[in-house]
Design a protein around this motif. Sequence first.
Motif, PDB file in Angstrom:
ATOM      1  N   THR A  74      -0.963  -6.312  -4.195  1.00 49.98           N
ATOM      2  CA  THR A  74      -1.453  -5.057  -3.633  1.00 49.98           C
ATOM      3  C   THR A  74      -0.911  -3.874  -4.421  1.00 49.98           C
ATOM      4  OG1 THR A  74      -1.584  -6.038  -1.432  1.00 49.98           O
ATOM      5  CG2 THR A  74      -1.567  -3.636  -1.557  1.00 49.98           C
ATOM      6  N   TYR A  75       0.373  -3.890  -4.674  1.00 49.06           N
ATOM      7  CA  TYR A  75       1.019  -2.825  -5.444  1.00 49.06           C
ATOM      8  C   TYR A  75       0.424  -2.738  -6.856  1.00 49.06           C
ATOM      9  CZ  TYR A  75       4.815  -0.322  -7.846  1.00 49.06           C
ATOM     10  OH  TYR A  75       5.551   0.572  -8.586  1.00 49.06           O
ATOM     11  N   ILE A 132      -3.299  -1.415  -6.852  1.00 51.14           N
ATOM     12  CA  ILE A 132      -3.416   0.031  -6.650  1.00 51.14           C
ATOM     13  C   ILE A 132      -2.964   0.784  -7.884  1.00 51.14           C
ATOM     14  CG2 ILE A 132      -2.533   1.984  -5.315  1.00 51.14           C
ATOM     15  CD1 ILE A 132      -2.428   0.134  -2.895  1.00 51.14           C
ATOM     16  N   SER A 152       0.832  -1.209   0.000  1.00 52.15           N
ATOM     17  CA  SER A 152       0.000   0.000   0.000  1.00 52.15           C
ATOM     18  C   SER A 152       0.863   1.254   0.000  1.00 52.15           C
ATOM     19  CB  SER A 152      -0.924  -0.009   1.224  1.00 52.15           C
ATOM     20  OG  SER A 152      -1.780  -1.127   1.205  1.00 52.15           O
ATOM     21  N   LEU A 186       0.695   3.774  -3.136  1.00 56.38           N
ATOM     22  CA  LEU A 186      -0.003   5.051  -2.952  1.00 56.38           C
ATOM     23  C   LEU A 186       0.933   6.249  -2.932  1.00 56.38           C
ATOM     24  CD1 LEU A 186      -2.528   3.956  -0.166  1.00 56.38           C
ATOM     25  CD2 LEU A 186      -3.076   4.491  -2.547  1.00 56.38           C
ATOM     26  N   LEU A 217      -9.903   6.698  -0.892  1.00 57.20           N
ATOM     27  CA  LEU A 217      -9.330   5.383  -0.600  1.00 57.20           C
ATOM     28  C   LEU A 217     -10.431   4.341  -0.407  1.00 57.20           C
ATOM     29  CD1 LEU A 217      -6.402   6.215   1.868  1.00 57.20           C
ATOM     30  CD2 LEU A 217      -6.211   5.326  -0.457  1.00 57.20           C
TER      31      LEU A 217
END
Length: 277
Positions: free
Chosen positions: A161-162, A165, A103, A107, A187
């Motif tokens: 996850t990377y 996003i 995350s 982000l 978010l």
Amino acid sequence: MTATSVRPARTEGERTRVRRNRKAPRAARWRRAVTPVLLVVVWEGCSRAGILPPDKLSAPSDVLAAGWRLAAEGTLWVNLVDSLLRAVIGLAVGGGLGLALGSIAGLLRIGDDLVDPPVQMARMLPHLGLVPLLLIWVGIGEPLKITLVALGAFFPVYLNTYSGIRGIDERLVEAARTCGLSAAARLRHVVLPGALPSLFLGLRLAFGAGWLSLVVGEQVNADSGLGFMMMEAREFAQTEVVVLGLVIYALLGLLSDLALRTLEGRALAWRRGLEAS
């Protein structure tokens, strides 16, 4: 009663389609069980016919009998609980770190610059090949088993996850910002729903890698667990117990994957994907 409150009667074709759609999930579940059952039947038949020697691969009935005996003795439950405890701790640690760092890297630009390069370098190293070094760092006790499971779970969760996003359409984020949504609201309503499919894929891969790592970890100087049970059985040429351990590992992996797929289906009920015909 108004005209809009009256529902038109369904035609016979519509009723047939509804009944077929209700029966389809149950039929699909039965079809998924056909191949495993057929393999077990063929396996048992080959064992009884002498094609598969019992010292090389025990028959399913012998494996079931060994499981019943160990369960009655209580040995199976003790080893199973120890393995589950190691798996839960390792998956929680590795998955939690993967989610947090993925995350941050996904982000924040500074997170991408500082976190992603070393993680990508470490990803190229086979984590099971790090066992000799981990033996020096953490010893041969419980920390080794948990560390191996955590390493196996970390990279799939981090990468997905990377990727989840970074794969979100930037125009959606800009539209949310234009509508006045705060950073926290963006978010929650844009980033999280967009990244969830990739995150669930990472969790499924993490569970598979975690169980694989646990098999290896429990065969390194363990005194309990399914891996220890298998190694001890190998010393006494108890092939049926070794196969029993492998079957239990496979069932645990299958059940965990089924639980994740069920959770994914409920969390992503809004998404309609391509269905196999």
